[in-house]
Write a protein that holds these residues in place. Sequence first.
Motif, short mmCIF file in Angstrom:
data_model
loop_
_atom_site.label_atom_id
_atom_site.label_comp_id
_atom_site.label_asym_id
_atom_site.label_seq_id
_atom_site.Cartn_x
_atom_site.Cartn_y
_atom_site.Cartn_z
N GLY A 1 -14.32 -4.61 -4.98
CA GLY A 1 -14.91 -3.52 -2.92
C GLY A 1 -14.46 -1.99 -3.22
N MET A 2 -13.33 -1.92 -4.61
CA MET A 2 -13.20 -0.58 -4.88
C MET A 2 -14.58 -0.30 -5.78
SD MET A 2 -11.49 2.58 -4.20
CE MET A 2 -9.47 1.90 -4.55
N GLY B 1 -9.51 6.76 1.57
CA GLY B 1 -10.10 5.17 1.61
C GLY B 1 -9.07 4.24 0.98
N PRO B 2 -10.05 2.98 0.87
CA PRO B 2 -9.89 2.38 0.46
C PRO B 2 -8.38 1.62 -0.50
CG PRO B 2 -12.42 1.61 -0.77
CD PRO B 2 -11.15 3.02 -0.14
N GLU B 3 -7.01 0.93 0.09
CA GLU B 3 -5.79 1.05 -0.45
C GLU B 3 -4.91 1.52 -0.38
OE1 GLU B 3 -6.18 -1.29 -4.29
OE2 GLU B 3 -7.46 -2.85 -3.57
N GLY B 4 -5.51 2.67 0.84
CA GLY B 4 -4.63 3.48 1.53
C GLY B 4 -4.80 5.17 -0.20
N PHE B 5 -5.76 5.49 -0.54
CA PHE B 5 -5.98 6.12 -1.43
C PHE B 5 -6.27 7.72 -0.93
CE2 PHE B 5 -5.27 2.75 -4.93
CZ PHE B 5 -4.36 3.52 -5.85
N VAL B 6 -6.47 8.76 -0.41
CA VAL B 6 -6.64 9.82 -0.24
C VAL B 6 -7.82 10.68 -0.88
CG1 VAL B 6 -6.58 12.00 0.97
CG2 VAL B 6 -5.30 11.01 1.70
N PHE B 7 -9.16 10.69 -0.57
CA PHE B 7 -9.88 11.01 -1.39
C PHE B 7 -10.20 12.55 -1.14
CE2 PHE B 7 -10.05 7.04 -2.46
CZ PHE B 7 -10.91 6.83 -4.09
N GLU B 8 -10.78 13.96 -1.65
CA GLU B 8 -10.51 15.09 -1.05
C GLU B 8 -12.34 15.17 -1.21
OE1 GLU B 8 -9.02 19.37 0.11
OE2 GLU B 8 -7.61 18.44 -1.15
N HIS C 1 -5.74 1.14 -10.89
CA HIS C 1 -6.25 -0.26 -10.99
C HIS C 1 -5.72 -0.95 -9.29
CE1 HIS C 1 -3.77 -0.26 -15.08
NE2 HIS C 1 -5.60 0.15 -15.30
N PRO C 2 -7.46 -0.77 -8.95
CA PRO C 2 -7.29 -1.25 -7.16
C PRO C 2 -6.55 -3.10 -7.29
CG PRO C 2 -8.70 -0.20 -7.78
CD PRO C 2 -8.39 -0.45 -9.31
#
Length: 291
Positions: free
Chosen positions: A147-148, A108-115, A141-142
Amino acid sequence: MSWGLINAMGHVGIQTTKLEESVFDATQILGLRETERTSDAVYLAAGNVHHELVYVESDVDGVDSFGLVAVNGDALRTIRRRVEDEGFKIVSEKPRGAGIEDGFSFVGPEGFVFEIYIGMQEDKASQLSFGPDRYGHFNFHPRDVGGMMRFLQRVLDFRLSDVIGDDYAYFMRCNPDHHGIALVRGKGTLHHHAWQTQSIADLGKLGDRLNKLGRELIWGPVRHGAGNNIAAYFVEPSGNVIELYTDLEQIYDPNRPPVVWGEDENWYNMWSNYRPMDFRTHGLAPANPAP
């Protein structure tokens, strides 16, 4: 009870260079139980599920993934289509770890992985311990906090509970809990994962356990304004923060308008104006940021 495609916070996955120290904190300080161990990962839970926290042995300390539970298979497929339409990278078309029936993962945004998944295995505790009732939320803390927030609304159907300042912080929910995800503008890091307990006395006992080990709470107990929960915090070996909390506000009206706070209002500590200056310096970036 939920009003959208996600009905529960699933788990937090953390890559750690200090696996056994992290597991010690989770089991002996926080009070989780180990449910499964593989060659490179340890699964832990408070409730009667396979896992709510996963530590993955790694050569870096960082966020592995955020797990979210879809309402059903149709919701899972709808989210999958939305993710594809948004152009996010799919990193797995099946569950990445143990104990899950079906799901997929994306960056997802800013490189975070969502499962996103359904069908986690049940794992009933053989006896009750001193630990929390369940995993409740995470705070990160994006860099682009607005945007997040819009991504969580648009793709995952999260709703706003509180708004802080001018694009400074947002508290968002997927069920009656005041927040499952809290966003505060920052440096692109996870700050803490949080666990619900029954009484403020449990927060005091957490402080006692840390004291016996020559360690300390970094803040609390404190009564927050946004969410109304009473909370206490300590730092785990990875550098991330763990929160234990009680008395979180419950919101049963899906259309309740968000509470609006000024950034300089005391939305963070209803009992005093005190907030540790180094509180927000802790946290973890994504372990495998997208190029």
